[in-house]
Write an enzyme that holds these catalytic residues in place. Structure first.
Site, PDB file in Angstrom:
ATOM      1  N   SER A 219       0.751  -1.404   0.030  1.00  0.00           N
ATOM      2  CA  SER A 219       0.077  -0.013   0.067  1.00  0.00           C
ATOM      3  C   SER A 219       0.913   1.465   0.067  1.00  0.00           C
ATOM      4  CB  SER A 219      -0.895  -0.045   1.248  1.00  0.00           C
ATOM      5  OG  SER A 219      -0.320   0.438   2.499  1.00  0.00           O
TER       6      SER A 219
ATOM      7  N   LYS B 252      -4.985   4.442   9.508  1.00  0.00           N
ATOM      8  CA  LYS B 252      -4.418   5.487   8.883  1.00  0.00           C
ATOM      9  C   LYS B 252      -4.654   6.899   8.998  1.00  0.00           C
ATOM     10  CE  LYS B 252      -2.713   1.873   5.496  1.00  0.00           C
ATOM     11  NZ  LYS B 252      -2.801   1.348   4.176  1.00  0.00           N
TER      12      LYS B 252
END
Ligand SMILES: [Ca+2]
Ligand SMILES: [Ca+2]
Ligand SMILES: [Ca+2]
Ligand SMILES: [Ca+2]
Ligand SMILES: [Ca+2]
Ligand SMILES: [Ca+2]
Ligand SMILES: [Ca+2]
Ligand SMILES: [Ca+2]
Ligand SMILES: [Ca+2]
Ligand SMILES: [Ca+2]
Ligand SMILES: [Ca+2]
Ligand SMILES: [Ca+2]
Lengths: 204, 204, 204, 204, 204, 204
Positions: free
Chosen positions: D96, D139
């Site tokens: 990612s 996140k």
């Protein structure tokens, strides 16, 4: 009981070692060929790390002995060598094939086959000393069984030889060697010697 | 009880270290040869990672010392070195062969054999310092047993030496060294020194 | 209780880090030398992967800082560096030697030894930031025990410093640094600075 | 509770990713520098195989996009790139960070820092598509906690965004992106665009 | 019961070996192509170390036999060979494909397909000797089942052949071979022979 | 239930394979780009050894087919290819992506995208034969679910196709192929054919 790999004729680049396995001694033929390349050394035959190191030692020793022997391959750094020990299904290791590997390489370098009927065993050091090995009796039985007439042994195994049965000692001629150069003088025609080789050439 | 590997004559590129194993001390000869190549360093003799690092440190130290010693090999970056520690069946490791590896390499670089009868032990740093080692007593017994007359030890092992039995200390001459250069001054003819080597040349 | 490795004089290419082990803190000297090659980086001293990465980060940072400092080695891509951390028997790892590795390399690049008596610790990032480290108290005790007069610490460890006993804080002078360049300004003569170095040259 | 690594100023070659760990989200800064070499890519920061692959994908994508962006490094095949993700003691992996790695590389290639205050996450494919990621909430909390004002998210995570608490969604500006080029248009000054860059030059 | 991979026409660079697995014998086709390169040998098909060594032995043997056969590829050192054994999901190993690998390579080197309908098995040594193999009965059943009309076997397996059921021996024509060159004389048109090839050319 | 990766437009260098996992079938897009280099092949996407071998086989097959197709990249030996299979977190392996990898590479070599809406599966051999695959039903369901209109299958899977439910067989058009060239004739515009491509050029 499978037959050992021994060629009937003297063959360029082929020398005969002796190995000691759990099921007894066996012939350990070594084959070498050389071709244009960049100094690499391909090693096949299911060799362990110590035996691969022995091959590198043999090659380096012969690079450092270039002033003694009449190599037909002049630029070793631009040649690839392939060293193979047949019967790829069987793992092989240990340092005691050192002198056999060196004899096979020298045969290729000089394009001169070793004399037939001679088996050998001994660890080689980088400066050409032959160190003693184990499994002497089993190795000798394999050499005799395969019709070898002579065997090269490390001088430091002389005591082990003396303790063997008379029957074995009378079946094969032994040559004790302290150095690779002594071994090569038994194995090869003296014309591989650079000095002799030149004399011969100058006579023509 | 197998014999240690010690050559009878002084031999180019061969120095004598001392190792400490579970079964006591042993001589640890180191052999080096050099040939045309591209700066690679072949290491054989069943060496562990730390001992291989010691060889790299020795080679780098000698590259950085090129202005002190009279090398006959002028372009180290175009030379391959092969360093071998005999008895390939026995694994070897540890940093204490540092000074021995450097002495073997320097002998090859200057084409000058070390003086005979001198054993040595000590870790080498990249800037030439000698660090202390272990197993002193066992190492000294091996040196004495093999007829060595002198031994080089790290200066930081002086206290360990003092605590040894008188019998050992009287059997061998000790040289305490703090740096590789001090060790080389004991081991080699002063003519390997670049300065002296030039003087000698200019007298002619 | 073995002595730490500390050289008595300021030595080219040698900087002093601090490590934190299970048995307390220790000095972690770093040695670097450079020689003609092709941009390779040899790392010895039993270094773990993270510490090897730290050395690569230090080298890359200094390649990117070539316009700030007066390197005597002009083509880093045609130089090999050998970085060694003595005591090869002891495994070492972790990122906190980053600034020490960079200082050792910079000393070699500029051929200027770091000032004596200064120890340091701190992780280095690729753009020159110094990140905080652990084991502060143990590292400081090792520096003091070995006669260090000054220590460089990451600015982000200031809070950890403040919580230490007064006795420690009075025994050593602390310099908090946020960047590698701040660290270098404490460690080196200002003449390694490209700007100053040129001025000096132009005066002649 | 250790601080995340975020530089206070916009820094050349530094972009900010977001990672999701067992202990919550964290900033994942990526640093890139380039220097003369032969197209190698050095990757440090304790990166796992998948993350190293992401870096190779980012570099290959940018090689194939050389006609879109105004690179100041013209021969990528003769440049080495070093990509580092700080905090070398912490292992990192997963795909990612793809868009973050590409942004860091593009910043170095164009010598133009990304706009400050923007964090990002998203897997990159070789033809520039952005694929969705996991751990969105954690996140985003890390980005907000570290003062980020904007976040780039994969368009395919839009549904995950919609399901978040209002409080999170109001604390940061989101930009959904389907391709790397869309991401770069948010992150960089339009002058990195080859077309615009030329116009500007021709006006002079 | 999945079909074996056998092509209906004679195909350049394709030879048919025989393998012996736990579930019986199977055809083992080998495909080779060559293209400009630098002497590398790509090997695919889920091959074990011993089988990869067999491929290297085959290639080296053919390099050393360059004076016997009319190769259309003249500089083997500037060619890359790719050797593939289909059905990549199935691991394959062992030395007994040696002669098959050599036949596939020779077909590519001479740009001459082997005659159709011939299967083969046998370990190859570096000097061209064929060594005996195991699993003879299962291998022959696979050859017969796949419509092979002829089989090449090592001369040292003659005794194993003699002990087989009459039914098997009458279903396929056997050719016992001691060397690779004997095998090639059965498998290929005599025009691959350098001597014959030249005569033919001179007639024109 | 995560969406499969399928791009909406036909994309240069992108082909669509089909994979069979424990949780059912899935699309397996393959992306390839090429750039100046030295014949290396970068493979990313968490690929296992067998799948990496499939990519090498595809590349070698296309090198050997250079006289059939109109490549815009003329010197494959001076080009690096990067092959990526998206979703880097998911390990992928097996030989059945062979034809997909070859189609992706051919698209890049000819700079011609494959026709949209066609999925494919099949192991590729080095001489261009397509071998049968497993998991047919699951793979077809994934193709249909993702809107694929056509599927390429190995001719040796025809029997497996015949045994499928009518509903599946009516939802997608099947093309059975025996060779890579047959597959390419379905997937690409006939102008990638070297012969046709030249005619077209000569008309101008
Ligand atoms: Ca045998
Ligand atoms: Ca032995
Ligand atoms: Ca010994
Ligand atoms: Ca020791
Ligand atoms: Ca210490
Ligand atoms: Ca630390
Ligand atoms: Ca963090
Ligand atoms: Ca993730
Ligand atoms: Ca089969
Ligand atoms: Ca077999
Ligand atoms: Ca999927
Ligand atoms: Ca499959």
């Amino acid at each position: 009981y499978k037959k050992d790999v021994v060629y009937q004729e003297a063959r360029m680049g082929v020398s005969y070692g002796l190995a000691w396995t759990e099921t007894g001694g066996t012939m350990l033929p070594v084959e070498t060929i050389g071709f244009e390349g960049n100094g690499e050394c391909i090693m096949t035959g299911n060799l362990g790390d110590v035996m691969k190191e022995s091959a590198r030692i043999a090659l380096s020793y012969l690079r450092s002995a270039a002033d003694k022997y009449a190599y037909t391959i002049h630029d070793i750094g631009k040649t690839d060598f392939h060293i193979h020990v047949p019967e790829g299904a069987i793992p092989k290791d240990g340092p005691s094939a050192g002198i056999t590997l060196a004899a096979s390489l020298l045969s290729t370098l000089c394009q001169c086959p070793p004399k037939p009927g001679i088996a050998m065993t001994g660890e080689l050091t980088l400066t050409g000393r032959i160190l003693p090995i184990g499994g002497l009796k089993e190795k000798l039985l394999a050499a005799i069984r395969n019709g070898m007439t002579d065997v090269l042994l490390p001088a430091d195994n002389r005591e082990d030889w003396n303790e063997l049965d008379k029957e074995i000692k009378e079946s094969i001629t032994v040559h004790f060697v302290e150095t690779a150069d002594e071994a090569f003088s038994v194995l090869f025609d003296p014309q591989i010697n650079r000095h002799l080789s030149r004399k011969k050439t100058s006579k023509k």
